[in-house]
Design an enzyme around this catalytic site. Sequence first.
Site, PDB file in Angstrom:
ATOM      1  N   GLY A  75     -28.457  10.104 -20.663  1.00 35.76           N
ATOM      2  CA  GLY A  75     -27.632  10.928 -21.551  1.00 35.76           C
ATOM      3  C   GLY A  75     -26.629  10.182 -22.411  1.00 35.76           C
ATOM      4  N   LYS A 105     -25.218  26.651 -17.780  1.00 32.11           N
ATOM      5  CA  LYS A 105     -24.364  25.823 -16.911  1.00 32.11           C
ATOM      6  C   LYS A 105     -24.099  26.522 -15.574  1.00 32.11           C
ATOM      7  CE  LYS A 105     -23.505  22.266 -19.698  1.00 32.11           C
ATOM      8  NZ  LYS A 105     -24.213  20.996 -19.511  1.00 32.11           N
ATOM      9  N   ALA A 138     -29.734  23.021 -26.830  1.00 32.90           N
ATOM     10  CA  ALA A 138     -30.196  24.379 -27.152  1.00 32.90           C
ATOM     11  C   ALA A 138     -30.462  24.391 -28.646  1.00 32.90           C
ATOM     12  CB  ALA A 138     -29.127  25.411 -26.797  1.00 32.90           C
ATOM     13  N   THR A 152     -17.691  14.902 -28.646  1.00 25.59           N
ATOM     14  CA  THR A 152     -18.957  14.157 -28.575  1.00 25.59           C
ATOM     15  C   THR A 152     -19.943  14.846 -29.516  1.00 25.59           C
ATOM     16  OG1 THR A 152     -19.830  15.576 -26.837  1.00 25.59           O
ATOM     17  CG2 THR A 152     -18.602  13.630 -26.122  1.00 25.59           C
ATOM     18  N   TYR A 200     -19.422  29.531 -26.630  1.00 22.63           N
ATOM     19  CA  TYR A 200     -20.231  28.706 -25.728  1.00 22.63           C
ATOM     20  C   TYR A 200     -21.610  29.351 -25.525  1.00 22.63           C
ATOM     21  CZ  TYR A 200     -20.882  24.983 -22.312  1.00 22.63           C
ATOM     22  OH  TYR A 200     -21.334  23.863 -21.643  1.00 22.63           O
ATOM     23  N   ASP A 203     -37.103  11.143 -22.657  1.00 26.46           N
ATOM     24  CA  ASP A 203     -36.987  12.508 -23.164  1.00 26.46           C
ATOM     25  C   ASP A 203     -37.495  13.363 -22.013  1.00 26.46           C
ATOM     26  OD1 ASP A 203     -37.577  15.034 -24.161  1.00 26.46           O
ATOM     27  OD2 ASP A 203     -38.070  14.283 -26.158  1.00 26.46           O
ATOM     28  N   VAL A 204     -36.603  14.162 -21.402  1.00 27.95           N
ATOM     29  CA  VAL A 204     -36.991  14.862 -20.174  1.00 27.95           C
ATOM     30  C   VAL A 204     -38.047  15.940 -20.408  1.00 27.95           C
ATOM     31  CG1 VAL A 204     -34.897  14.404 -18.842  1.00 27.95           C
ATOM     32  CG2 VAL A 204     -34.981  16.397 -20.372  1.00 27.95           C
ATOM     33  N   ALA A 249     -22.700  16.416 -28.621  1.00 24.37           N
ATOM     34  CA  ALA A 249     -23.035  17.724 -28.039  1.00 24.37           C
ATOM     35  C   ALA A 249     -21.879  18.699 -28.268  1.00 24.37           C
ATOM     36  CB  ALA A 249     -23.338  17.587 -26.554  1.00 24.37           C
ATOM     37  N   SER A 308     -20.267   9.299 -25.721  1.00 30.70           N
ATOM     38  CA  SER A 308     -20.955  10.113 -24.707  1.00 30.70           C
ATOM     39  C   SER A 308     -20.248  10.032 -23.350  1.00 30.70           C
ATOM     40  CB  SER A 308     -22.394   9.625 -24.517  1.00 30.70           C
ATOM     41  OG  SER A 308     -23.148   9.811 -25.687  1.00 30.70           O
ATOM     42  N   ILE A 309     -20.209  11.164 -22.675  1.00 33.19           N
ATOM     43  CA  ILE A 309     -19.646  11.200 -21.316  1.00 33.19           C
ATOM     44  C   ILE A 309     -20.410  10.222 -20.417  1.00 33.19           C
ATOM     45  CG2 ILE A 309     -19.401  12.669 -19.279  1.00 33.19           C
ATOM     46  CD1 ILE A 309     -18.851  15.018 -21.229  1.00 33.19           C
TER      47      ILE A 309
HETATM   48  P1  NAD Z   1     -23.689  13.653 -26.073  1.00 38.76           P
HETATM   49  O1  NAD Z   1     -24.234  14.269 -27.312  1.00 38.76           O
HETATM   50  O2  NAD Z   1     -23.095  12.328 -26.185  1.00 38.76           O
HETATM   51  O3  NAD Z   1     -24.783  13.639 -24.918  1.00 38.76           O
HETATM   52  C1  NAD Z   1     -25.801  14.596 -24.814  1.00 38.76           C
HETATM   53  C2  NAD Z   1     -27.024  13.832 -24.413  1.00 38.76           C
HETATM   54  O4  NAD Z   1     -28.116  14.722 -24.152  1.00 38.76           O
HETATM   55  C3  NAD Z   1     -27.490  12.860 -25.508  1.00 38.76           C
HETATM   56  O5  NAD Z   1     -27.494  11.550 -25.013  1.00 38.76           O
HETATM   57  C4  NAD Z   1     -28.896  13.323 -25.798  1.00 38.76           C
HETATM   58  O6  NAD Z   1     -29.768  12.251 -26.085  1.00 38.76           O
HETATM   59  C5  NAD Z   1     -29.262  13.985 -24.466  1.00 38.76           C
HETATM   60  N1  NAD Z   1     -30.461  14.806 -24.566  1.00 38.76           N
HETATM   61  C6  NAD Z   1     -30.663  15.913 -25.340  1.00 38.76           C
HETATM   62  N2  NAD Z   1     -31.939  16.331 -25.203  1.00 38.76           N
HETATM   63  C7  NAD Z   1     -32.535  15.484 -24.314  1.00 38.76           C
HETATM   64  C8  NAD Z   1     -33.834  15.375 -23.787  1.00 38.76           C
HETATM   65  N3  NAD Z   1     -34.832  16.214 -24.139  1.00 38.76           N
HETATM   66  N4  NAD Z   1     -34.110  14.380 -22.905  1.00 38.76           N
HETATM   67  C9  NAD Z   1     -33.143  13.499 -22.539  1.00 38.76           C
HETATM   68  N5  NAD Z   1     -31.887  13.534 -23.028  1.00 38.76           N
HETATM   69  C10 NAD Z   1     -31.594  14.523 -23.910  1.00 38.76           C
HETATM   70  O7  NAD Z   1     -22.603  14.712 -25.553  1.00 38.76           O
HETATM   71  P2  NAD Z   1     -21.806  14.801 -24.153  1.00 38.76           P
HETATM   72  O8  NAD Z   1     -20.662  15.683 -24.454  1.00 38.76           O
HETATM   73  O9  NAD Z   1     -21.592  13.467 -23.598  1.00 38.76           O
HETATM   74  O10 NAD Z   1     -22.807  15.655 -23.253  1.00 38.76           O
HETATM   75  C11 NAD Z   1     -23.220  15.246 -21.970  1.00 38.76           C
HETATM   76  C12 NAD Z   1     -23.162  16.412 -20.992  1.00 38.76           C
HETATM   77  O11 NAD Z   1     -21.793  16.778 -20.792  1.00 38.76           O
HETATM   78  C13 NAD Z   1     -23.864  17.684 -21.466  1.00 38.76           C
HETATM   79  O12 NAD Z   1     -24.494  18.291 -20.356  1.00 38.76           O
HETATM   80  C14 NAD Z   1     -22.714  18.548 -21.945  1.00 38.76           C
HETATM   81  O13 NAD Z   1     -23.026  19.940 -21.883  1.00 38.76           O
HETATM   82  C15 NAD Z   1     -21.674  18.177 -20.899  1.00 38.76           C
HETATM   83  N6  NAD Z   1     -20.287  18.526 -21.225  1.00 38.76           N
HETATM   84  C16 NAD Z   1     -19.742  18.180 -22.423  1.00 38.76           C
HETATM   85  C17 NAD Z   1     -18.430  18.520 -22.697  1.00 38.76           C
HETATM   86  C18 NAD Z   1     -17.802  18.172 -24.016  1.00 38.76           C
HETATM   87  O14 NAD Z   1     -16.774  18.747 -24.344  1.00 38.76           O
HETATM   88  N7  NAD Z   1     -18.352  17.241 -24.776  1.00 38.76           N
HETATM   89  C19 NAD Z   1     -17.658  19.194 -21.749  1.00 38.76           C
HETATM   90  C20 NAD Z   1     -18.250  19.531 -20.531  1.00 38.76           C
HETATM   91  C21 NAD Z   1     -19.567  19.177 -20.287  1.00 38.76           C
END
Ligand code: NAD
Length: 260
Positions: free
Chosen positions: A19, A168, A101, A199, A161, A70-71, A201, A25-26
Site C-alpha cells: 500500500g 471499513k 472505490a 494522502t 465517507y 495488485d490484489v 486516498a 502513504s500511511i
Molecule cells: P494512499 O493513496 O497513499 O494508499 C492507498 C494505497 O492503496 C495505494 O498505495 C494504492 O496503490 C493501494 N491500492 C489501491 N488499489 C489497490 C489494489 N487493487 N491492489 C493493491 N493496492 C491497491 O493513501 P493512504 O491514506 O495511505 O491509505 C492507506 C489506507 O489507510 C487505506 O486503507 C485508507 O482507507 C486508510 N486510511 C486513510 C486515512 C487518511 O486520512 N488518509 C485515514 C484512515 C485510514
Amino acid sequence: MSIEIPRPILKGARALVTGIANEHSIAYGCARAFHELGAELAITYLNDKTRGYVEPLANALGAQIFVPLDVSRQEQTDALFERIGKEWGSLDILVHSMAFAPKEDLQGGLLNCSAQGFGQAMDISCHSFIRLARASAPLMKNGGTMFTMSYYGANKVVPNYNVMGPVKAALEACARYLAYELGPQRIRVHAISPGPLLTRAGSGIKDFDRLLAEAAQRAPLGELVDIMDVGYTCAFLATPLARRMSGETLYVDGGVNIMA
Ligand code: NAD
C-alpha cells in the site's frame, strides 16, 4: 512473566508492507518505522505507473523484496508469497494498507452506490486483507502480527465517507474474526484507525480539507497525526510488549474519537 526485548525492538523481524503509493502513504510511515527499529522489509507497488514513486523509497529503506501487487490479480499475490517463502522462509509482520472505490460510487452517497462499485470497494479494501492474511499465516511460524487500516467512519457517520463507512466496518470485523481464528497460531491481528492524513486516498474524499481542519481543532492533543505516528504504533504492537493484545481497533488520532 517478564520478556526479553531485542534492541532495536524489531531487530531481525521480517515485515511485508503493502500500500505504499508515495512518500505520503500511511504504509510508508509503517515501513520507515519498522526499518528504523531494525526490521527487514518486503515492499509492494500497485503497477508500473506507481513503481517510479515507490522504488526510490524501497531502495532507501533497503527493502530486500520489491514486487508488484495488485490484489485484484491473484497470480501476483501467489508470486509475492512464493518469493517471500523462497527468500525468507518466514514472516513476522503484515501491513495491509489499501483502499479503493470507483469515484462515482465513493462520491455519490451510499444510497446511489452501485452493486458493482460496492463489490469492488469491498473486494480491494476488505476481502484482500483476508487473502493476504491467509497467505501470510503459514509463514508466521513463530507467531506474528497483522495490521489493516480503518477509519472512524466505520463506526460513526462521517459526511462524505459514504460507501467506505460500511466497507471499513466490515474490515474491522474481519480483523476481530481473523484474530480469533489465528490466535492459536500466536498471530495477532489489529485494525488501526488513523486520524485524517493528507494522502492520495484521503484526497478522494469530498471536502477532505474540512475533515482535516476539524480533526486538528477537535483533537485533545491539539494537532493532526502524521504517518510516523501510525508506523510507531504498529511497531509497538508487533513487539512482545503488546503480546496479549489482539483483535483491537486502535485509534491513532490524537484523541479525536473520544470527543462528542
Ligand atoms: P494512499 O493513496 O497513499 O494508499 C492507498 C494505497 O492503496 C495505494 O498505495 C494504492 O496503490 C493501494 N491500492 C489501491 N488499489 C489497490 C489494489 N487493487 N491492489 C493493491 N493496492 C491497491 O493513501 P493512504 O491514506 O495511505 O491509505 C492507506 C489506507 O489507510 C487505506 O486503507 C485508507 O482507507 C486508510 N486510511 C486513510 C486515512 C487518511 O486520512 N488518509 C485515514 C484512515 C485510514
